[in-house]
Design an enzyme around this catalytic site. Structure first.
Site, short mmCIF file in Angstrom:
data_model
loop_
_atom_site.label_atom_id
_atom_site.label_comp_id
_atom_site.label_asym_id
_atom_site.label_seq_id
_atom_site.Cartn_x
_atom_site.Cartn_y
_atom_site.Cartn_z
N ARG A 67 118.34 22.86 25.14
CA ARG A 67 119.45 22.00 24.70
C ARG A 67 120.74 22.79 24.71
NH1 ARG A 67 119.71 21.19 19.99
NH2 ARG A 67 117.87 22.29 19.27
N TYR A 195 117.09 18.60 31.17
CA TYR A 195 116.23 19.18 30.13
C TYR A 195 115.96 18.21 28.97
CZ TYR A 195 114.56 21.61 26.11
OH TYR A 195 113.81 21.93 25.01
N LYS A 204 116.27 13.09 20.83
CA LYS A 204 117.31 13.53 19.90
C LYS A 204 118.53 12.59 19.89
CE LYS A 204 114.56 16.71 19.08
NZ LYS A 204 114.25 17.76 18.12
N HIS A 224 114.61 14.98 11.31
CA HIS A 224 113.96 15.94 12.23
C HIS A 224 112.72 16.49 11.52
CE1 HIS A 224 114.46 19.78 14.93
NE2 HIS A 224 113.65 18.91 15.48
N SER A 246 114.49 23.58 15.26
CA SER A 246 113.84 23.64 16.56
C SER A 246 113.06 24.94 16.72
CB SER A 246 114.88 23.52 17.67
OG SER A 246 115.60 22.32 17.49
N CYS A 248 110.57 26.09 15.06
CA CYS A 248 110.26 26.77 13.80
C CYS A 248 108.95 26.29 13.19
CB CYS A 248 111.41 26.60 12.81
SG CYS A 248 112.86 27.56 13.29
N ASP A 273 107.82 15.72 15.33
CA ASP A 273 109.23 16.10 15.52
C ASP A 273 110.22 15.19 14.80
OD1 ASP A 273 111.04 17.97 16.83
OD2 ASP A 273 111.68 16.32 18.10
N ARG A 364 107.77 24.28 27.86
CA ARG A 364 107.23 23.19 27.02
C ARG A 364 106.13 22.43 27.73
NH1 ARG A 364 110.22 21.64 21.94
NH2 ARG A 364 111.75 23.30 21.75
P1 GTP Z 1 110.78 21.79 18.28
O1 GTP Z 1 109.86 21.07 19.21
O2 GTP Z 1 111.75 22.66 19.02
O3 GTP Z 1 111.48 20.92 17.32
O4 GTP Z 1 109.91 22.90 17.51
P2 GTP Z 1 108.77 22.90 16.39
O5 GTP Z 1 109.41 22.98 15.05
O6 GTP Z 1 107.79 21.82 16.62
O7 GTP Z 1 108.10 24.34 16.63
P3 GTP Z 1 106.65 24.74 17.12
O8 GTP Z 1 105.57 24.31 16.20
O9 GTP Z 1 106.53 24.33 18.54
O10 GTP Z 1 106.71 26.34 17.02
C1 GTP Z 1 107.63 27.11 17.72
C2 GTP Z 1 107.17 28.55 17.81
O11 GTP Z 1 106.87 29.08 16.53
C3 GTP Z 1 105.91 28.70 18.65
O12 GTP Z 1 106.06 29.86 19.43
C4 GTP Z 1 104.82 28.89 17.63
O13 GTP Z 1 103.76 29.66 18.13
C5 GTP Z 1 105.55 29.60 16.47
N1 GTP Z 1 104.95 29.26 15.17
C6 GTP Z 1 104.63 28.02 14.72
N2 GTP Z 1 104.06 28.07 13.49
C7 GTP Z 1 104.03 29.37 13.15
C8 GTP Z 1 103.56 30.08 11.99
O14 GTP Z 1 103.05 29.50 11.04
N3 GTP Z 1 103.69 31.43 12.00
C9 GTP Z 1 104.25 32.10 13.05
N4 GTP Z 1 104.36 33.42 12.97
N5 GTP Z 1 104.71 31.47 14.16
C10 GTP Z 1 104.60 30.14 14.21
C1 SPV Z 2 114.18 20.56 19.64
O1 SPV Z 2 114.93 21.33 20.27
O2 SPV Z 2 114.27 20.41 18.41
C2 SPV Z 2 113.10 19.83 20.34
C3 SPV Z 2 113.05 19.91 21.80
O3 SPV Z 2 112.32 19.14 19.71
S1 SPV Z 2 114.25 18.88 22.54
O4 SPV Z 2 113.63 17.59 22.80
O5 SPV Z 2 114.65 19.51 23.77
O6 SPV Z 2 115.36 18.71 21.65
MN MN Z 3 112.76 19.14 17.52
#
Ligand code: GTP
Ligand code: SPV
Ligand code: MN
Length: 586
Positions: A67, A195, A204, A224, A246, A248, A273, A364
């Site tokens: 993004r 993207y 979003k 979110h 994002s 996290c 999400d 992704r």
């Molecule tokens: P968006 O799709 O961008 O909104 O992200 P999200 O909040 O769904 O994040 P996601 O669960 O995809 O995690 C992002 C990154 O953080 C990945 O590389 C995961 O492996 C890592 N991660 C997720 N949960 C944990 C955790 O509990 N501990 C650690 N150390 N890393 C984590």
């Molecule tokens: C984020 O960035 O928080 C996502 C991926 O969930 S995107 O759809 O690209 O915004």
């Molecule tokens: Mn997101």
């Protein structure tokens, strides 16, 4: 005169001048056609049909992998309605400037008209959108991420009840890239990027920025947030929404394999999400997941960290910017195998470590939600699920303890409003920079964030059974720079405590920031963690919080008179509590 939809499609075609216009029906056949088109274009390949059936890898333009918040605009008539945290452009100026980029942008190309529903088919919380795009990848992705096609068309009929979104790849030059939102018209214009968050306009742009504006007008919430159900021994399921910025950890928390499954604790996924939430007659805030698929971060996802996702990805998934093994299987860091010889990197080159990671850090997958082994039986319930807890969180190497609960709703809104997190590869720009990211909505709030805070405060007064509010941090680090907490499936231990607190149980320690988990209240069976690590995880260090308070104050001051005074009040109370706490220690 045609229907509002026909008129808008004609208008878009006059502007972008495509060779062909195709109305998408959402069928399997049509999806196959999109994939065939993508493969013809040359940036998409098919994956191993035995191990990854009907799966494809798309390689995006290397300048278009995340993004772009710097070119994301809120185009309200008044600048102050966008607020100090958004980029703003006058709507007329935006139409002129971006209109020029759309002018003839689809010459020689196909214009796809993509009607879609956000939310379960028959839910009163669901809404309809139509995306016009010249990208087959966007069409294919929208088919996974939303309920796309004929049923959405049927719902629109001759009405004007849909959010229009116009999208073109343009020339993919970042200098001519704009993601513009017109909140007063409920319109989206996006050009110059293919993207995810920039181009899949239901996500979003609609489900957070435009829906957020509608939610405030109509008295509901668009957040979110992941939505999960925590099953406890005996089978009762308690639903929670969690807002992390994002990349996290939302997808991973929502889809975890619980480390306490043997004790009867299990996690069911409703969404990963976005949550749309309305007050229902039972007094609870009910949440639906407006999406139909997961657009998740690949790196870090493996059999050890998230077997549920790995299982879901085995079929009908679209991968973007991952690496590929000689067996034509997707590969990324953290997938639980060493990089094999003959690995092809995300740009389609033989992998050379000198070129950086084989898969892009923001690589992704796009996968239908129904394929997840952990999908909740209620995930498409039109009534949504009743939410008992909200969880805020971010990436903080210091400062924030593993988990704490707010004193009450108003304090909880303050906890959300003062959230901060280290930036990730999900957006362009520097990674690892700590910034304030209220409720994980900094990039996604379609109006003045001060008004958003006010909306949260008002909702608290209106919800008869408001969710209890918590804050977590899986990312605190020790002196050695390593994460103190194992994360992933072990996070269920924290969810269990949250569940207990919701039920009026669970021991806590009262601190200036709120009720912090009491050491003995965390279920530790089967977990190998040192006493020192637990101490460090739960520590509330006044020296860490003083600069937090100062930074929060500076952040709040940016909103001027528009900031709800309740937040300044909470800020004052927190400062005072620290003053007392510090004095007590002296
Ligand atoms: P968006 O799709 O961008 O909104 O992200 P999200 O909040 O769904 O994040 P996601 O669960 O995809 O995690 C992002 C990154 O953080 C990945 O590389 C995961 O492996 C890592 N991660 C997720 N949960 C944990 C955790 O509990 N501990 C650690 N150390 N890393 C984590
Ligand atoms: C984020 O960035 O928080 C996502 C991926 O969930 S995107 O759809 O690209 O915004
Ligand atoms: Mn997101």
């Amino acid at each position: 005169m045609g229907t509002p939809l026909e008129n808008w499609v004609d208008e878009a075609a006059r502007l972008t001048k495509p060779d062909r216009v195709v109305l998408c029906d959402g069928s399997e056949e049509e999806y196959r056609g999109m994939v065939a088109e993508m493969i013809r274009e040359g940036h998409t390949v098919d994956l191993n049909p035995r191990t990854y059936s009907n799966c494809y890898l798309h390689r995006s333009n290397p300048n278009d992998v995340a993004r772009t918040e710097n070119v994301t605009f809120i185009c309200s008539r008044k600048k102050d309605d966008a607020g100090p945290t958004n980029n703003w452009m006058d709507p007329r100026e935006a139409k002129e400037k971006i209109g020029a980029l759309f002018d003839g942008a689809m010459r020689g190309r196909t214009m796809y008209v993509v009607p879609y529903i956000m939310g379960p088919m028959d839910s009163r919380i669901s809404k309809v959108g139509v995306e016009i795009t010249d990208s087959a990848y966007v069409v294919a992705s929208m088919r996974i991420m939303s309920r796309m096609g004929t049923s959405a068309m049927g719902r629109i009929g001759a009405s004007a009840e849909f959010v229009p979104g116009l999208h073109s790849l343009g020339d993919l030059d970042p200098q001519r890239r704009y993601i513009a939102h017109f909140p007063e018209e409920k319109l989206i214009w996006s050009v110059g990027s293919g993207y995810g968050g920039n181009a899949l306009l239901g996500k979003k742009c609609f489900a957070l920025r435009i829906a957020g504006v509608m939610a405030r007008e109509q008295g509901w919430m668009a957040e979110h947030m992941l939505i999960l159900g925590l099953e406890s021994p005996g089978g009762k399921v308690t639903y929670m929404g969690a807002a992390f910025p994002s990349a996290c950890g939302k997808t991973n928390l929502a889809m975890m394999v619980s480390a306490l499954e043997g004790q009867g604790y299990r996690v069911w996924t409703v969404g990963d999400d976005i949550a749309w939430m309305k007050i229902e007659e039972d007094g609870y805030l009910h949440a639906i997941n407006p999406e139909a698929g997961f657009f998740g971060v690949a790196p870090g996802t493996g059999k050890r960290t998230n077997p549920n996702v790995m299982e879901a990805l085995r079929r009908n998934s679209l991968f973007t910017n991952v690496a590929m093994t000689p067996e034509r299987e997707p590969w990324w860091d953290g997938i639980d195998s060493e990089p094999p010889a003959g690995l092809i990197d995300w740009q389609g080159r033989p992998w050379n470590p000198a070129n950086g990671p084989a898969a892009h850090p923001n690589a992704r997958y796009t996968v239908p939600a129904r394929q997840a082994p952990c999908i909740s039986p209620k995930w498409e319930d039109p009534a949504g699920v009743p939410i008992s807890a909200f969880i805020f969180g971010g990436r903080r190497r210091q400062v924030a303890p593993l988990v704490y609960q707010s004193f009450d709703w108003q304090h909880g809104v303050f906890v959300g409003a003062m959230m901060a997190s280290e930036t990730t590869a999900a957006a362009t720009g520097k990674v690892g920079v700590t910034r304030r990211d209220p409720m994980a909505m900094l990039p996604f709030c379609g109006y003045n964030m001060a008004d958003y805070f006010r909306h949260w405060l008002e909702m608290g007064k209106r919800i008869p059974k408001p969710p209890k509010i918590f804050h977590v941090n899986w990312f605190r680090r020790g002196a050695d720079g390593k994460f103190l907490w194992p994360g992933f499936g072990e996070n269920v231990r924290v969810l269990k405590w949250i569940l207990e607190r919701v039920g009026g149980r669970g021991a806590a320690q009262e601190t200036p920031i709120g009720y912090v988990l009491a050491r003995g209240a965390l279920t530790l069976e089967g977990l190998n963690i040192s006493d020192e690590a637990m101490d460090a995880l739960l520590q509330v260090n006044p020296a860490d919080w003083e600069p937090e308070l100062e930074d929060t104050k500076q952040f709040f001051l940016r909103f001027g008179e528009r900031l709800p005074r309740e937040l300044l009040e909470e800020h004052g109370k927190l400062a005072q509590r620290f003053g007392l706490a510090v004095a007590a220690q002296d």
